[in-house]
Structure formats: C-alpha cells, structure tokens
Design a protein around this motif. Sequence first.
Motif, PDB file in Angstrom:
ATOM      1  N   GLN B 192       0.901  -1.225   0.199  1.00 52.54           N
ATOM      2  CA  GLN B 192       0.035  -0.135   0.069  1.00 52.54           C
ATOM      3  C   GLN B 192       0.839   1.254  -0.021  1.00 52.54           C
ATOM      4  OE1 GLN B 192      -3.320   0.390  -0.452  1.00 52.54           O
ATOM      5  NE2 GLN B 192      -2.842   2.299  -0.702  1.00 52.54           N
ATOM      6  N   ILE B 193       1.977   1.154   0.776  1.00 53.38           N
ATOM      7  CA  ILE B 193       2.701   2.408   0.976  1.00 53.38           C
ATOM      8  C   ILE B 193       3.401   2.516  -0.334  1.00 53.38           C
ATOM      9  CG2 ILE B 193       4.835   3.504   1.946  1.00 53.38           C
ATOM     10  CD1 ILE B 193       4.387   1.651   4.460  1.00 53.38           C
ATOM     11  N   CYS B 194       4.011   1.458  -0.970  1.00 55.32           N
ATOM     12  CA  CYS B 194       4.357   1.749  -2.432  1.00 55.32           C
ATOM     13  C   CYS B 194       3.527   2.159  -3.486  1.00 55.32           C
ATOM     14  CB  CYS B 194       5.226   0.372  -2.717  1.00 55.32           C
ATOM     15  SG  CYS B 194       6.455  -0.133  -2.011  1.00 55.32           S
ATOM     16  N   CYS B 195       2.367   1.851  -3.324  1.00 56.28           N
ATOM     17  CA  CYS B 195       1.214   2.183  -4.256  1.00 56.28           C
ATOM     18  C   CYS B 195       1.157   3.926  -3.970  1.00 56.28           C
ATOM     19  CB  CYS B 195       0.130   1.180  -3.770  1.00 56.28           C
ATOM     20  SG  CYS B 195      -1.315   1.868  -4.950  1.00 56.28           S
ATOM     21  N   ASP B 196       1.010   4.208  -2.772  1.00 57.16           N
ATOM     22  CA  ASP B 196       0.841   5.547  -2.477  1.00 57.16           C
ATOM     23  C   ASP B 196       1.821   6.423  -2.970  1.00 57.16           C
ATOM     24  OD1 ASP B 196      -1.419   4.840  -0.958  1.00 57.16           O
ATOM     25  OD2 ASP B 196      -0.571   4.833   0.777  1.00 57.16           O
ATOM     26  N   TYR B 197       3.419   5.893  -2.857  1.00 53.02           N
ATOM     27  CA  TYR B 197       4.314   6.517  -3.498  1.00 53.02           C
ATOM     28  C   TYR B 197       4.322   6.369  -5.265  1.00 53.02           C
ATOM     29  CZ  TYR B 197       7.012   7.920   0.690  1.00 53.02           C
ATOM     30  OH  TYR B 197       7.321   8.598   1.812  1.00 53.02           O
ATOM     31  N   GLU B 198       3.342   5.638  -5.574  1.00 59.36           N
ATOM     32  CA  GLU B 198       3.352   5.402  -6.976  1.00 59.36           C
ATOM     33  C   GLU B 198       4.526   4.652  -7.398  1.00 59.36           C
ATOM     34  OE1 GLU B 198       1.966   8.640  -9.604  1.00 59.36           O
ATOM     35  OE2 GLU B 198       0.684   9.194  -7.679  1.00 59.36           O
ATOM     36  N   LEU B 199       4.728   3.840  -6.695  1.00 61.69           N
ATOM     37  CA  LEU B 199       6.327   3.077  -6.921  1.00 61.69           C
ATOM     38  C   LEU B 199       6.014   1.433  -7.299  1.00 61.69           C
ATOM     39  CD1 LEU B 199       8.749   3.868  -3.885  1.00 61.69           C
ATOM     40  CD2 LEU B 199       9.196   4.089  -6.587  1.00 61.69           C
ATOM     41  N   ASP B 200       6.551   1.273  -8.498  1.00 66.40           N
ATOM     42  CA  ASP B 200       6.331  -0.128  -8.706  1.00 66.40           C
ATOM     43  C   ASP B 200       7.200  -1.211  -8.096  1.00 66.40           C
ATOM     44  OD1 ASP B 200       5.339  -2.051 -10.278  1.00 66.40           O
ATOM     45  OD2 ASP B 200       6.089  -1.415 -12.132  1.00 66.40           O
ATOM     46  N   ALA B 201       6.713  -1.944  -7.275  1.00 68.36           N
ATOM     47  CA  ALA B 201       7.635  -2.518  -6.263  1.00 68.36           C
ATOM     48  C   ALA B 201       7.719  -4.163  -6.473  1.00 68.36           C
ATOM     49  CB  ALA B 201       7.351  -2.324  -5.009  1.00 68.36           C
ATOM     50  N   VAL B 202       8.583  -4.926  -6.592  1.00 68.07           N
ATOM     51  CA  VAL B 202       8.490  -6.267  -6.493  1.00 68.07           C
ATOM     52  C   VAL B 202       8.786  -6.739  -5.079  1.00 68.07           C
ATOM     53  CG1 VAL B 202       9.331  -8.401  -7.143  1.00 68.07           C
ATOM     54  CG2 VAL B 202       9.088  -6.650  -8.736  1.00 68.07           C
ATOM     55  N   ILE B 203       8.218  -7.514  -4.258  1.00 69.23           N
ATOM     56  CA  ILE B 203       8.367  -7.725  -2.934  1.00 69.23           C
ATOM     57  C   ILE B 203       8.560  -9.147  -2.635  1.00 69.23           C
ATOM     58  CG2 ILE B 203       7.243  -7.725  -0.597  1.00 69.23           C
ATOM     59  CD1 ILE B 203       5.538  -5.189  -1.425  1.00 69.23           C
ATOM     60  N   LEU B 204       9.812  -9.497  -2.197  1.00 65.01           N
ATOM     61  CA  LEU B 204       9.984 -10.959  -2.157  1.00 65.01           C
ATOM     62  C   LEU B 204      10.416 -11.322  -0.775  1.00 65.01           C
ATOM     63  CD1 LEU B 204      10.643 -13.711  -4.027  1.00 65.01           C
ATOM     64  CD2 LEU B 204      13.025 -12.910  -4.087  1.00 65.01           C
ATOM     65  N   PRO B 205      10.066 -12.333  -0.228  1.00 65.37           N
ATOM     66  CA  PRO B 205       8.732 -13.075  -0.528  1.00 65.37           C
ATOM     67  C   PRO B 205       7.452 -12.126  -0.367  1.00 65.37           C
ATOM     68  CG  PRO B 205       9.544 -13.881   1.523  1.00 65.37           C
ATOM     69  CD  PRO B 205      10.654 -12.947   1.227  1.00 65.37           C
ATOM     70  N   ASP B 206       6.533 -12.713  -1.023  1.00 64.29           N
ATOM     71  CA  ASP B 206       5.110 -11.971  -0.681  1.00 64.29           C
ATOM     72  C   ASP B 206       4.094 -13.091  -0.208  1.00 64.29           C
ATOM     73  OD1 ASP B 206       2.572 -10.826  -0.691  1.00 64.29           O
ATOM     74  OD2 ASP B 206       2.777 -10.142  -2.698  1.00 64.29           O
TER      75      ASP B 206
END
Lengths: 458, 462
Positions: B192-206
Amino acid sequence: MEARILESRKKQVYEKGQAPFELECNKNSLAGAVSQRACVFCGSRVVLYPIADALHLVHGPVGCAAYTWDIRGALSSGPELHRLSFTTDLQEKDIIFGGEKKLYQALMELIDRHSPKAAFVYSTCIVGIIGDDLQSVCKKVADLKGIPVIPVQSEGFKGNKRAGYSAACNAMFTLVGSGDTAGISPVSVNILGDFNLAGETWIIKNYYRQMGVEVVACITGDGRVDELKRCHGAALNLVQCSGATIELAKMMKEKYSIPFKRVSYFGIEDMSRALYDTAEFFKDIDPDVMKRTTELVRGEIKVLQPALKQYRQDLEGKKAAIYVGGAFKAFSLIKCFRHLGMKVELVGSQTGTEEEYQEMAEMCDPGTVIVDDSNPAELAHFIKEKDVDIFVGGVKERPIAYKLGVGFCDHNHERKEALEGYIGMLNFAKEVHSTVMSPVWQFTPRRAEKHAQSSKGE
Amino acid sequence: MLNQVKENKMRGGPDPYISTTNACKLCTPLGACIAFKGVEGCVPFLHGSQGCATYMRRYIISHYREPVDIASSSLGENDAIYGGGPNLMQGLLNVMDKYQPGLMGVASTCLTETIGDDMPMIVRQFRKEFENMDIPEIVMVSTPSYSGTHMQGFHAAVHALVTQLVKKSADHGGINIFPGLVSPEDIRYVKQICCDYELDAVILPDFSETLDGAIKEDLEMIPSGGTPVSSIKSMGGAKMSIELGLCADQKLSSSICLEKEHNVPAHRVLMPVGLRATDKFMDILSQASGKDMPRNHELERGRLIDAYVDSHKYIFGKKCVVYGEEDLVAGLTSFLVEMGAHPVMVATGGKSKVFEQSIKEVCQGMLSYSPATLSGVDFYQIVEQAEELKPDFIVGNSKGYRIAARKWNIPLIRVGFPVHDRVGASRIRHIGYSGAHELLIRIVNSLLDKKQTDSGVGYGYM
C-alpha cells in the motif's frame, strides 16, 4: 479443484460397497504426496512425552525438540518436566566430530539441574547417520547418576510413526519390573495408551476407583517413572490407542503373564464396554464389582442421555468425515456420530493396520470412503464430494475444512477439551454442535448458496 | 541494574550451558518453507524424512491458520544409506502431477545434507531424464538444520530465489523490497505504501495472500498470490533494492547480491518499526519515487507522535524484555525506547554478528545504558537473567507465555513468530507509522489493564 489420487496411492483408498474389502496400508509414505504423517521420532515422542517426572532430551538439531515443545495437552497432577523442551541442539561441528560428548555433558547438566526420576534420550535422523553410540553414553550417565537413562531409537527415517511406538515400548519395557509390587490389589489394572489429554486419564481413573479397581500405572498420561517400574504388579492391562502401546502389553504378557484387553474410552458404548469388560475380568475375585459398575454406568448415562438429546435434535442427518492418527479411535468416533444421529461419509487414519481397516469397513455404511495415509488433496476432494458438515482431525487438517466452509473438531493430541468418558461424550457433542450449527458457514462462498436454498425451503 | 545480568552464566561465557532448554529459535528449513510460500505457484519441498515436513507444516499452520502444504521426499532407511536421489525425483514428479506448481522450492534437511546428497546434481539429472515433460522452475537451497536458525533458512531461501532466478534485465524503473519475516499484514501494508508513492515494487517474498488467504469457493491446492516468478526474474532491472532488517549475514543478503551481480543499488535499513526507522524507510521511498511523503502518511506520522505524547506517562521507565528474530527485535527496541520504555534485556536465539551493534545504535541518545543484549540464548537463559531485572512487560512471540503471564503475571505483547495462542497473528501490523501506532495501543492498554486489574480501588478513569 480436480480430484487427484496419485496412481501409486489408489490401493490406499477404498469405498465400501464397490468391491470386496481390500486396502493397502502400513507402508512408507509416498514421496511428494504431502502425507499428514510424521516420523519415527514423532511416534516415540507422542507415547513417552507424558511421563512427567522424566527428563526428555532430544539428541539432534533444534527443530525436532522445538516442534514438539508442549504442543500436546498431556496434563500432570504433579511434576511438569515433560512440558519443557530439552535438546542438545547439535551444531555443525558436532556433526563432524560426533555428538556423544555433548550428549554426555548435556545429560549430566540437566540431571543435576532437574533431578528427574529417569531420562529418555531420543535419537533423531542425524544421530542415526553420524552414528553416535547412545547406548554407551546413556549407560555411563546412568551409572554415574544412579537413575535409569534410556536411549530411544527413534531416528525419523527408520520407518513411519508406528516404528516410533515400538521404540517407545522398548524404552518403557526397560523400566517395567524394576520396582516393588508389594501392596498392589489383586483387583488392579494399568491404563495403557491414554495420554491424559485435557485431564482425560483422571476421568477414567475415577471410574475405576468407583468400581473398586486399583489403577497401578497410567501409561503414559500423568505418568510417573515409579509407576512404570511396578506396573508388572497389576492384574490386567487395558490398552487404548492400541497402535501406540499394544506392544508393551504384549511384552508384559509374555514376561509377566499379565493379560490385556483392548478398550476405548470414547463414546457411550465403548466407554461402557471398557468398564464392563474390566468388571467381567474381576468378577470372580470381587463378586460385587459388576454391581458397582452397572450402577456407575447407569448413573452416568442417566445424566448424559437427556443432555445429548438436545444436541441430537439439531444434528440429526448431518454428515461427518474423520481423519485421525490411529484407526481404533476412528471406530469410537463412528459410533459417537451415530449417537448424534449423524452419518460418517469418510474415515481414515495415518497408521491403521489391515485388520483394523477390515473392522472399520464392516462397521461403515455402504458408500463410506476409507483412506490410509491420506493427504490434503484427497481429503479436500472427499469432503466436497460427500458434502460433509464436520471434519474431525488434527491441526494440519483444520484449515482444509475451514477453507471449504466446513466445521471442524480437533480430536488429536492437541485438544484442550476432554473427550473421553461420559462427560467427554457430552463435550464432544457440544463441540460438534457448536461448529456444525454455527451461522458462519452460511457466509462461506462454497456453501452460501446451499444455505440460502435450505433457508428458503423452510 | 544491568550488572545483575550474570554474564558468566551466559552461553559462550566462562561457564556456558551445554544443553538447550526451550529454544528461542527454530530450524533453518522452516524459514525456507515460509519464504518459498511467498512465491506465486510455489510448493515448498523438503528433501528429508517425512517428519520434518509434517512438523513444520503443523508449526506454520498453527501460526497462520492457513493450509500449508509442504512436500517431502519421505526418505526411509534404505534411502538414507543409498542416497535420496530417487525419492527426490519421484517426489518432484508427484508434486508436479498433483499440484501443477509454477515453482518447486526444494530445501535440504540435516539428514540429506549429511548423507551427502548433491541436490543440484540430482535436479540436473531429473531435468535430463524428464526433458520431454513440462518441468516447472526448481529452486534449491541448502538448509542443514544444525547450522543457524529459521531466519538463516528464510534469508537463504530468498537469496537462492534471487541467485537462481534473476536474469539480466533491462532497467524498468521499479524497486525491489525484501521485507524479511514480517506478517502478511505488514507485506500488504508495504504494498500500500509503495502504491501511495506510485512506486512499482517487487516484494520478495510476498506471502500476504498465500499465508493469509480469503475464503473462496474452493480450496486452492496452491493458494493464489505470491511474488510472480517473472517479477523475480526482472529484479535485476530495478533502480534500487530495499532490504528491511540489517541482521542477515552479508552473504545471505539478497539486496547486496543484486548490487554485486546486477548493479542494483542496495539499501539495507532497520526494520521500520517505530517513528525513526519508518522515517528512514520513507526517505528512501521518497528518493526512489522523487515524491514527498504522501499526505495520508504525513497524517499517520503526526498521529503516531500524538499517540506517543498521549501515552508517554503510562510507559515511561517501564522495564521490558524483548525477544525473537534479530531484525524484529532490533526494530521493536528502537520503537520501545522512543516511547520512553526501558528495554532491560533484548534476546534472540540467533547469532547475528551485527545484532548487538544494531541494538546499541537504536538505543543511542534514547537510553543512558544499553540493554543486556543476548544472542544464541534459549528461554531458560532468558528467564534466568530477566527474573532479577523484574520487567513490567514482555514483547515477543507466544513462547514467552509461561514466563510472562503464568510466572510473573505481567503482560505479554505477542509479536513475531510463532503466535499460536491467539488468533490474528497474520494481521498484526508492526511496520510503518500505523504499525507502530497499533503496537503502541496494544502495549499501553495492556499496562493500563494490568494497573486497573491489580488496583484495589478500581479506578474507572485511568
């Protein structure tokens, strides 16, 4: 989800009425099948763990001890040494140079710290591989400390859980016969294969007390080392959870000529049968025992029946699935469900024998599926196909049921409610009722529609 | 106060204990299984005897309360003597048949490490033998359980995913986040935070979905969610990696690995628990996105400080003990000292080389002393040492229940892994401003509850 019973498992699944009974069992779990089973170590740990005044030291890396730390509900009326998790926590250098020295030092340290009555030392996979000589270390410590120090040959890979039961029985048998049997009544029994989960052994012990039967040893629920040492003074062995302890009973029969009976303390019939069989055994030396037993059973049932009736009203016609560790317990559960007016659609176990499955098949209604050493995919498939309302199993089975919108009853070693005895039958009914009748299932997607339809129909 | 810690009795001191009683750690393959659960389509597979898989499943299930299927090569006695290769291959085939996985995460165990099974060779042979079949990705990790803790296993599995899957990739402007062993709720929040920053994030592991799934029409054999394998493959093209937690060994640090192999700049930060650590995390996100902190987070930050102020008197000087995984403990300690609590002991079963230093740093300027910092300890030692420090509350996993609640009758704030005597472990939020706020409420209210319960007067207003 597609039903996928692996080709090489097909002979471990049987549907009654399809063909003459034939079921493969007691074989090693299939690689990659995600068996619900554990290992040899697990088998021996289950059986020995409730001996509350013994030290239970797991010789191996940290996991084996950590995953069995107080997970089971075996209660003690006194010492609680069994609820701690002791391990040698083997490290890489121990694997290279051998773990015997560490085991020796750990044993000495822990025995000094806790003054146990005996120590059980469990061998794990890795110890079997590096070849530590448990026997000699245990003997050395026993000589120094003056208590029995007993190696348990429970290397995880050396068979399945049943092999662990044997290892446990062999370990216990080294204690049997070493104590004084003076003063033991001729009307006396040992309770075998009951683990005092949620205090169940106390319920059973109390019944025997009321019957005038002395309980010499509880093996192993609320167990004590001294009781094990003198249990060969009892007149009769009563064996529940036969997979776990029948071997000990057989050894005692051979060496000490003590007969044994198989019993179950679950459900009205089996509980009563256990008490009557015991009374029958002693009726010649204690002519009044049958009368006291009859009074006890009648009194209990008189209280129980009306209480059950209200649950049965709601549960009549509901469907159940059973997947438990031992097959013998499954028999009792089938009967318990019948008492509640319910139908068993699936029944299986991790460790049943051919004879047990045969008996199970005879007991079941046509169409009931019987499975040996099953796995999540199969269990889920049958739960859906048979459209059951409740699934009885252990922690690993619970989320399978819940995700399918099905009620669940924990009937394995981690239960916190007593389910044995007459009061246990009532608790069981209450638990089954509280999950089957819960309103939450009507919101689970898989069953929402069905619920909507049935409520419209009403 | 800290002189009371009996240094000589600590493991590794002049008179160390040989035995372990009530370990404050779990074994390496368990951590690997949790990490593998965070990859889309993955079935974790333990190469060892059946018991390992079953025990770890049971353990993980009791925390997450979700179906957790872990396959096993179910080695028997003969296999232990002649090698587990055939079982591993048969097991992989059966998993493919039954689960149609996108990836099989194979972790070794003490048994297979010691009998000397060469997993990469067996898997090569497997691929060759069944080259006509559609074989999914297979990622292997070496996790001998006599070496390290579940955290090492977790990091090793993530590291293995990165080294074995990440390909040379064109810059794509996204970022990588290695969240560490946080809760599914934490992972959702990071997203959510990454989304709020409009960042495209790969989170590993998710494992935010795979270990905290919604109830659906059917049981999914492999729960949906998890980091897509294709996203992992593209991690080399990210503009930076952020790793939450500093305690993993550099050799197992996935962000450092990507920096070395693919020139992706690595940012390793303290697990963002509490105000200061979250500020740092947010700074890096601002840097990555070129954006100021989004307004909702500004507000949350303000509310957190507001809550610090509202609660400060209830918590100032309260002595606490914190234990668990190194990174979480370091983060929690940073947060606790910000509120004015006095951590008197922080402990872990792990042996991270930087743990002590991390604790020192987070306490600097906040406490006049450094708390007793114990590594490689078990609960026997924690109790023995903490007893004399007379803590007011404890922060850690469920394993402290016997000490805290039963023995000392003080609150235990359950965080970390495992939390199996309460529901909702998956939904505990630790990180970010809002995570700190939730923890604060739980801690302060537990103290108020205790004060109220213990009070002879029965104050209605606290």
